[in-house]
Design a protein around this motif. Sequence first.
Motif, PDB file in Angstrom:
ATOM      1  N   GLY A  49      30.800 106.953  54.889  1.00  0.00           N
ATOM      2  CA  GLY A  49      29.924 106.745  53.744  1.00  0.00           C
ATOM      3  C   GLY A  49      28.604 106.144  54.192  1.00  0.00           C
ATOM      4  N   ALA A  50      27.885 106.856  55.040  1.00  0.00           N
ATOM      5  CA  ALA A  50      26.686 106.313  55.686  1.00  0.00           C
ATOM      6  C   ALA A  50      25.524 106.140  54.736  1.00  0.00           C
ATOM      7  CB  ALA A  50      26.265 107.221  56.850  1.00  0.00           C
ATOM      8  N   GLY A  51      25.538 106.791  53.577  1.00  0.00           N
ATOM      9  CA  GLY A  51      24.462 106.638  52.608  1.00  0.00           C
ATOM     10  C   GLY A  51      23.111 106.993  53.198  1.00  0.00           C
ATOM     11  N   THR A  52      22.120 106.139  52.964  1.00  0.00           N
ATOM     12  CA  THR A  52      20.775 106.400  53.458  1.00  0.00           C
ATOM     13  C   THR A  52      20.508 105.748  54.819  1.00  0.00           C
ATOM     14  OG1 THR A  52      19.917 104.520  52.199  1.00  0.00           O
ATOM     15  CG2 THR A  52      19.833 106.679  51.134  1.00  0.00           C
ATOM     16  N   GLY A  53      21.551 105.207  55.444  1.00  0.00           N
ATOM     17  CA  GLY A  53      21.420 104.798  56.834  1.00  0.00           C
ATOM     18  C   GLY A  53      21.374 103.314  57.127  1.00  0.00           C
ATOM     19  N   ALA A  54      21.649 102.445  56.158  1.00  0.00           N
ATOM     20  CA  ALA A  54      21.572 101.003  56.407  1.00  0.00           C
ATOM     21  C   ALA A  54      22.548 100.568  57.502  1.00  0.00           C
ATOM     22  CB  ALA A  54      21.843 100.224  55.124  1.00  0.00           C
ATOM     23  N   ASP A  55      23.771 101.080  57.469  1.00  0.00           N
ATOM     24  CA  ASP A  55      24.752 100.735  58.504  1.00  0.00           C
ATOM     25  C   ASP A  55      24.256 101.159  59.875  1.00  0.00           C
ATOM     26  OD1 ASP A  55      27.200  99.915  56.832  1.00  0.00           O
ATOM     27  OD2 ASP A  55      26.770 101.888  56.031  1.00  0.00           O
ATOM     28  N   ILE A  56      23.767 102.390  59.956  1.00  0.00           N
ATOM     29  CA  ILE A  56      23.348 102.950  61.238  1.00  0.00           C
ATOM     30  C   ILE A  56      22.231 102.116  61.842  1.00  0.00           C
ATOM     31  CG2 ILE A  56      22.441 105.001  62.386  1.00  0.00           C
ATOM     32  CD1 ILE A  56      23.512 106.615  59.951  1.00  0.00           C
ATOM     33  N   LEU A  57      21.234 101.800  61.036  1.00  0.00           N
ATOM     34  CA  LEU A  57      20.093 101.049  61.545  1.00  0.00           C
ATOM     35  C   LEU A  57      20.496  99.657  62.014  1.00  0.00           C
ATOM     36  CD1 LEU A  57      17.406 102.108  58.938  1.00  0.00           C
ATOM     37  CD2 LEU A  57      17.463 102.726  61.359  1.00  0.00           C
ATOM     38  N   ALA A  58      21.355  98.981  61.248  1.00  0.00           N
ATOM     39  CA  ALA A  58      21.803  97.643  61.658  1.00  0.00           C
ATOM     40  C   ALA A  58      22.572  97.699  62.971  1.00  0.00           C
ATOM     41  CB  ALA A  58      22.656  97.017  60.558  1.00  0.00           C
ATOM     42  N   LEU A  59      23.433  98.689  63.116  1.00  0.00           N
ATOM     43  CA  LEU A  59      24.206  98.828  64.348  1.00  0.00           C
ATOM     44  C   LEU A  59      23.287  99.129  65.529  1.00  0.00           C
ATOM     45  CD1 LEU A  59      27.167 100.949  62.936  1.00  0.00           C
ATOM     46  CD2 LEU A  59      27.302  98.573  63.718  1.00  0.00           C
ATOM     47  N   HIS A  60      22.339 100.032  65.329  1.00  0.00           N
ATOM     48  CA  HIS A  60      21.438 100.402  66.425  1.00  0.00           C
ATOM     49  C   HIS A  60      20.557  99.223  66.833  1.00  0.00           C
ATOM     50  CE1 HIS A  60      18.928 102.853  68.992  1.00  0.00           C
ATOM     51  NE2 HIS A  60      17.870 102.374  68.371  1.00  0.00           N
ATOM     52  N   ARG A  61      20.071  98.456  65.882  1.00  0.00           N
ATOM     53  CA  ARG A  61      19.246  97.291  66.230  1.00  0.00           C
ATOM     54  C   ARG A  61      20.054  96.270  67.028  1.00  0.00           C
ATOM     55  NH1 ARG A  61      17.473  97.423  60.313  1.00  0.00           N
ATOM     56  NH2 ARG A  61      15.561  98.678  60.320  1.00  0.00           N
ATOM     57  N   GLN A  62      21.345  96.151  66.687  1.00  0.00           N
ATOM     58  CA  GLN A  62      22.185  95.176  67.385  1.00  0.00           C
ATOM     59  C   GLN A  62      22.469  95.618  68.814  1.00  0.00           C
ATOM     60  OE1 GLN A  62      23.470  92.215  65.814  1.00  0.00           O
ATOM     61  NE2 GLN A  62      23.826  91.685  67.958  1.00  0.00           N
ATOM     62  N   GLN A  63      22.792  96.911  68.977  1.00  0.00           N
ATOM     63  CA  GLN A  63      23.133  97.428  70.305  1.00  0.00           C
ATOM     64  C   GLN A  63      22.698  98.898  70.381  1.00  0.00           C
ATOM     65  OE1 GLN A  63      23.338  98.234  73.432  1.00  0.00           O
ATOM     66  NE2 GLN A  63      24.579  96.369  73.677  1.00  0.00           N
ATOM     67  N   PRO A  64      21.516  99.157  70.936  1.00  0.00           N
ATOM     68  CA  PRO A  64      20.991 100.526  70.952  1.00  0.00           C
ATOM     69  C   PRO A  64      21.835 101.524  71.720  1.00  0.00           C
ATOM     70  CG  PRO A  64      19.237  98.934  71.363  1.00  0.00           C
ATOM     71  CD  PRO A  64      20.529  98.170  71.418  1.00  0.00           C
ATOM     72  N   ALA A  65      22.723 101.050  72.588  1.00  0.00           N
ATOM     73  CA  ALA A  65      23.521 101.976  73.390  1.00  0.00           C
ATOM     74  C   ALA A  65      24.784 102.467  72.683  1.00  0.00           C
ATOM     75  CB  ALA A  65      23.897 101.314  74.720  1.00  0.00           C
TER      76      ALA A  65
END
Length: 221
Positions: A49-65
Amino acid sequence: MTPHFRPQDADNYDQKIAIAVPGYDTLHRATAALLATRLPADARILVVGAGTGADILALHRQQPAWHITAVEPLAEMLAQARAKTADIANIHFHHGYLADLPQSDPFDAAVCHLVMHFIAETADKRSLLEHIAACLKPAALLLHSDVIATNPDELPVLIEYTLATGMPVAGIPLMQQRFTADIHGISTDDFAALAQSSGFTAPYLYFRVPTIAAWLLERRA
């Protein structure tokens, strides 16, 4: 999830959800930080349920790899998530439901925020959790949040919060109607029982605001 959203709802979703959910940004940041204490830099994470991407962005900012697979049934929501993350290489998007996600190697963790309360029947809630468990490695993590069925004092608190953060007074009847007819919360005790019958350990509460809770669980071996 899709029947609860119209294509045009994606346009204002970010603004509305930030008003309607206390600590919405903090929930995502806390989730990413918690995962950072448990996962290696090359971990594979499933976002349900990724929606408009809030989860994705938070995860990527925390650990880009981290490698992220994002599942979202509403095309308009997914389009916004794609646009926000266009410069990030290690994200795979799946337009559809978790049940039709192509099989892959099991994931190190999954995130499922504010999805399950759109599911009315307990058997269907269990099916969602079982599908998530089937995608995970043994002892992998699930970070899950949901609207909880709780004492009646919390909805007035949420209404006061949303009014203070920008909701017009005319929106109160719609919020009350949605909590009555469209949102199917679950008590903390019932969620604990459901999670443990769906392949997970007892949940650990790591985030709580009026009407919403988030838990850390592990997939049982």
